[in-house]
Scaffold this active site. Sequence first.
Site, PDB file in Angstrom:
ATOM      1  N   TYR A   1       0.613 -42.533  23.214  1.00 42.32           N
ATOM      2  CA  TYR A   1       1.888 -42.064  23.644  1.00 42.32           C
ATOM      3  C   TYR A   1       0.588 -41.415  24.767  1.00 42.32           C
ATOM      4  CZ  TYR A   1       5.760 -41.986  26.488  1.00 42.32           C
ATOM      5  OH  TYR A   1       7.180 -41.708  27.188  1.00 42.32           O
TER       6      TYR A   1
ATOM      7  N   LYS B   1       0.436 -46.700  25.646  1.00 42.21           N
ATOM      8  CA  LYS B   1       1.992 -46.563  26.719  1.00 42.21           C
ATOM      9  C   LYS B   1       1.767 -45.275  26.998  1.00 42.21           C
ATOM     10  CE  LYS B   1       7.135 -45.454  25.922  1.00 42.21           C
ATOM     11  NZ  LYS B   1       7.892 -44.995  25.638  1.00 42.21           N
TER      12      LYS B   1
END
EC number: 4.2.1.41
Length: 310
Positions: free
Chosen positions: A138, A163
């Site tokens: 992330y 992400k």
Amino acid sequence: MHSPRKAPTGILGFPVAPFDENGKLDEKALEVNIRYLIEEGLEAIFIACGSGEFQSLSKEEYEIMLDVAIQEAGGKVPVYTGVGGNIQDALSYARLSEDKKADGFLVLPPYLAEGEQEGLYDYLYQVISETSLNAIVYQRNNAILQPSTLEKLLDLEQLVGLKDGVGNMELNICLTNRIGKRLSWLNGMPMAEVTMPAYIPLGFDSYSSAISNYIPHISRQFYDALLQGKNEIVHEIYKDIILPINEIRKQRKGYAVSLIKAGMELSGLPVQNKVRAPFTPVELEHYKQLESILQRAKEKYPKKQKIVRG
């Protein structure tokens, strides 16, 4: 390891952590939340992540949320967990996720500490290599990887995706062009529908949808129209729903989470407008604004009835 070495694509479901009147985790409401997302066709469940108030959960609550998600998913869709914080907790949560037979995990940023690229590499390498599970990095806050750092992690076959929650499009262009299809690319920006048209040309083929917790059919109508080039429909959904909700979200810090719960409560799901500190519930004025938007969505974009075949 039975899950393919590929991150989920499409619209990804991020359940909340519902709390009862006493501030305790409401397992029944969580079951409904996850079941609803799966029934509405979302492609994966990401449990105990940002929307699930990862930072406020006890280890016992975290484990309960994993159990509920894996039980409700029943193998119909992959289940990814949130793993992060200080390095020892991150390793512990990664091992627990593997023990519970999750399909993978999303590596959240380290706790507080700002690290150099080499330190971020070490953190991610330790967490990702701790298990055989798929891992998605992330990109946000104090965990922003440069292309050379991410490239070094590609030796780990467990790493399947990135992400992005930063929105640095120059960096995203560099990353996707340098690494290409070796990784899956996920849009994790707040209200990701707002930015998804800019991400698709770069190879991003999935996103986390906050509004899918309460109006998933709108998420689906929007994404389908976007992929099919139906720009008029995209524009209308932006104007009527997505941008007005996004304007409310920007009014208060923490609304990225609490506004989801308010929307779920307004939609008749058994989730209350309750969040844990330091977040605050949605204020009455904004709650009423959201109610008006959802009423407009219901009237102009009615949910199609599912055809049940005997």
